[in-house]
Design an enzyme around this catalytic site. Structure first.
Site: not given
Length: 418
Positions: A172, A219, A289, A229
């Site tokens: 997932y 978290r 980044f 969920r």
């Protein structure tokens, strides 16, 4: 005054918040001039800023044409994600949309006007995004279309499927984040700002995404429970409770924390791959980044480890702490030092009775070995007594100003909270 007390306990946060706001952010997030852009690209950057202020800042700091490619990549995936999130779209409509979404990139008129999601503008004005996609070089188009296709298929697979095994958890996370890491890596290499190996080594790129996604899932336990969920793998939590929601009950807090620690230990296994990946990067804008979200993640895991608050509310790193991480994580040695600091913090909190304690110690030992190549590590924080005294005085004089300042800087540090 509680805010003042927190800052007095972390004087480096005060210094770095000021340094960041007074221009230090330009070192990691230089502002982009959009006046020279065409109308379509200006619109895309406006959507980028509207849908993710934190990512907008780091994307716009990328060099050259890579900046536009990553901007479009983000908006395409945001549009795909908006379709997945929209519960008003019937499954018999949504599943084909997810499977076919990549093909809409080549259909100039395609748009979707019936979404109820907050980011629906990226679907309603998809023709502008797809036009700018088709204006990109073919090497960028091929990457974005391929990742969009694979992600859409993966999202459709998990629409009505819960995450049971740890293997499915990895799968997932691969679909929703690992593929993003792989796609970005291929874009970096296609731009020639990075070597070809960066885009070819999909295992390392996948780990970059999995580390961030698992951190968010760990978290956000309570928030996800409230929203109905469930992303924690049943294989793990079922050893501690009959239902995942049971972990939030006060009488189950001890086993809940043990389950939390096991998942954090699982996530830490991606850190060696993260360090190897970052060590290969050459371009400064690409390094910033990639590195900033990773150091935010390790700091978040350290804050969550063995912390009952995960099951009672929101655990976040301090804004000044986030700013310090952003300004420090500009080279691989600094990132290794940050990783070392936070895994040591976790190590010091490992309960001797924790079922995962041995595994946690083992992975931290591996990360230590990678973080200290060939010698002692210089501390990232050397603050003299004079500096500390000045910083604390500054806090006492400026706490009201900094309260306002923290709101202004929040958009730059949400990458560590979202």
């Amino acid at each position: 005054m509680e805010l003042l007390r927190k800052w007095l306990g972390h004087p480096e946060d005060i210094y770095n918040l000021l340094r960041f706001k007074m221009g230090g952010y330009r070192a990691v997030m230089p502002r982009m001039d959009t006046d020279s852009l065409g109308c379509g690209l200006r619109t895309c950057y406006r959507y980028l800023n509207q849908t993710s202020r934190s990512f907008a800042a780091v994307i716009q700091a990328l060099d050259g044409e890579l900046r536009h490619a990553v901007c479009i990549f983000y908006l395409v995936l945001r549009a795909l994600d908006t379709v997945e999130d929209d519960m008003s779209i019937p499954l018999d409509v949504k599943v084909p949309m997810l499977h076919e979404f990549h093909s809409y990139l080549y259909q100039p008129e395609w748009k979707y006007m019936e979404s109820k999601e907050k980011d629906r503008q990226v679907l309603e004005d998809f023709p502008t995004i797809s036009m700018e996609f088709r204006n990109l070089s073919k090497v960028y188009q091929d990457v974005i279309s391929d990742i969009c296709h694979k992600m859409g298929v993966g999202m459709a697979e998990f629409l009505e499927k819960k995450v049971d095994s740890q293997h499915e958890w990895d799968k997932y996370c691969h679909y929703v984040a690992g593929l993003v890491g792989i796609g970005l890596s291929r874009l970096f290499s296609a731009s020639e700002l990075e070597d070809s190996i960066v885009g070819q080594d999909t295992d390392l790129a996948n780990s970059m995404g999995l580390f961030l996604q698992k951190t968010n899932i760990i978290r956000d336990y309570l928030e996800d429970q409230v929203e109905g969920r469930e992303f924690w793998p049943r294989e793990v939590w079922s050893r501690y409770a009959k239902k995942l929601s049971d972990l939030a009950k006060p009488e189950n807090i001890d086993v809940a924390v043990q389950c939390l620690n096991e998942l954090i230990t699982n996530a830490l296994h991606h850190v060696p791959d993260v360090l190897t990946y970052l060590s290969r990067l050459k371009n400064q804008s690409v390094f910033n980044f990639c590195a900033i979200p990773q150091v935010m993640a390790i700091a978040t895991l350290a804050a969550c480890y063995n912390n009952k608050q995960v099951f009672r509310g929101v655990v976040k790193i301090r804004k000044g702490q986030a700013v310090t991480l952003m300004m420090d994580a500009t080279n691989i040695q600094a990132v290794k030092a940050i990783m070392y600091q936070y895994v040591e913090e976790i190590y010091q909190k490992i309960p001797s009775t924790d079922p995962s304690s041995n595994k946690t110690q083992q992975i931290i030992t591996s990360i230590r070995a990678m973080s200290l190549p060939g010698g002692p590590m210089a501390s990232r924080h050397h603050y003299s007594p004079i500096y500390l005294s000045c910083a604390m005085l500054l806090a006492a004089l400026s706490w009201q100003y900094l309260s306002t300042l923290s709101k202004a800087t929040e958009e730059f540090v949400q990458a560590g909270e979202n």
